[in-house]
Structures are given as C-alpha cells and as structure tokens.
Design a protein around this motif. Sequence first.
Motif, PDB file in Angstrom:
ATOM      1  N   UNK A  39      61.157   3.233  29.547  1.00  0.00           N
ATOM      2  CA  UNK A  39      60.565   4.567  29.406  1.00  0.00           C
ATOM      3  C   UNK A  39      61.507   5.646  29.927  1.00  0.00           C
ATOM      4  N   UNK A  40      62.300   5.326  30.924  1.00  0.00           N
ATOM      5  CA  UNK A  40      63.301   6.271  31.417  1.00  0.00           C
ATOM      6  C   UNK A  40      64.345   6.558  30.338  1.00  0.00           C
ATOM      7  N   UNK A  41      64.716   5.536  29.581  1.00  0.00           N
ATOM      8  CA  UNK A  41      65.633   5.735  28.461  1.00  0.00           C
ATOM      9  C   UNK A  41      65.011   6.587  27.364  1.00  0.00           C
ATOM     10  N   UNK A  87      66.352  10.171  25.815  1.00  0.00           N
ATOM     11  CA  UNK A  87      66.533  10.421  24.378  1.00  0.00           C
ATOM     12  C   UNK A  87      65.713  11.637  23.961  1.00  0.00           C
ATOM     13  N   UNK A  88      64.518  11.786  24.483  1.00  0.00           N
ATOM     14  CA  UNK A  88      63.701  12.951  24.183  1.00  0.00           C
ATOM     15  C   UNK A  88      64.352  14.222  24.720  1.00  0.00           C
ATOM     16  N   UNK A  89      64.911  14.138  25.917  1.00  0.00           N
ATOM     17  CA  UNK A  89      65.594  15.304  26.481  1.00  0.00           C
ATOM     18  C   UNK A  89      66.824  15.705  25.679  1.00  0.00           C
ATOM     19  N   UNK A  90      67.462  14.748  25.050  1.00  0.00           N
ATOM     20  CA  UNK A  90      68.634  15.038  24.223  1.00  0.00           C
ATOM     21  C   UNK A  90      68.233  15.589  22.855  1.00  0.00           C
ATOM     22  N   UNK A  91      66.954  15.543  22.534  1.00  0.00           N
ATOM     23  CA  UNK A  91      66.484  16.070  21.262  1.00  0.00           C
ATOM     24  C   UNK A  91      66.621  15.087  20.126  1.00  0.00           C
TER      25      UNK A  91
END
Length: 184
Positions: free
Chosen positions: A148-150, A154-158
């Motif tokens: 989930x941290x990964x 990935x979500x933060x990177x868009x």
Amino acid sequence: MSKSPPSPAWAIELSNPPPYKAKQNSFPDPPGFPTSQTSSKKKDSKASQLAQRTPPTQEEMDTLKLKKAWEVALAPIKSLPMTGLMMYMSGNSLQIFSIMMVFMAFKNPIMGILATNQAFEKFESDTNKGKVLQVKVIYVIMQLVALALGVWKVNGMGLLPTTRSDWLAWEAQREAVEHAVVGL
C-alpha cells in the motif's frame, strides 16, 4: 655457494612467538576469559557442565520457534518508516531514482507474499501449525501494508487513473440541446 641473508628479527619473532607472560596488574580477568594457569581446570569444569545440560523440551522449542517466527513476520513493518521517508524524499516527478523506489516498493512485498511458506517452514512443526498459521497471516498483512505504501507513491506521482480526466477516452460526447446561429 652463497649463504642466504639472515632473516629479519620481526620474521623470527613471528614464527616463534614469545612465551606467555603472567599479568602484572591487579585487575581480575573478566568472566569467560581465564588465565593460563587455571584454564585447564576450567576446561574440565566446562566439559562437565556441558555434559549435565539437558536438552530443551518440545514445548520450549516450539515457544522459541514461534518467537523467531514473530520476528520474521514483523520485519516488513520495521522497514516501512525508512521506505516511506525514501519515497517522500525522492519526489513525485518521473526520475530514475523515484522509478527504482517504486519498483522496489512493489517487488519486495510481492516476493515476500509469494515466499511466505518458505520463510516460515523452518519454524513450523506438527505441534505449532495453528500458531504459525496466525503468524503467516500477520506476515501477509504486513506485506500488504508495505504494498500500500508503493500504491501511495504511485498515486502521488500521478500514475494512477483516479481523476475524471484520466477516463475521457470512454466518455461520450455531449449532444447540444440548442444551437446558436451567428447573426449578421
């Protein structure tokens, strides 16, 4: 015939070390480090102590194995703060370092989940199968938290399609209800 030159003093001392010198100070030896005079006596007493030691019972071995299994199960959660900090510090742009961090954030938990049985097979016995199964479940949950941290990174990177604009290709074009005509 020529004679070989004499060996240097350090080479002679290296091959023939000086005899043991008794300690001149008044400090006693620390526990477990006997002096040379009493070492033979202590070796005999240690041998007798080892002979008197009873092997651990099956219950004690199961307890120890379970304790070690818990250490293995909680290891993924112990590395999460450092992984999270590294992901935060790598930024949200697409660079080689951030891509490597994301790759490792996904690879390690997936490989850990796939190797769950191999990680715990040395701790499992017939008498503690149920308890080791609980430890395995916790281990998989900890690996999912690491995964989930990964996903967070990935979500933060868009890179996750979470906004409406990411799905515009599947949206139907709106039909206009009214049409306007330009007047002269």
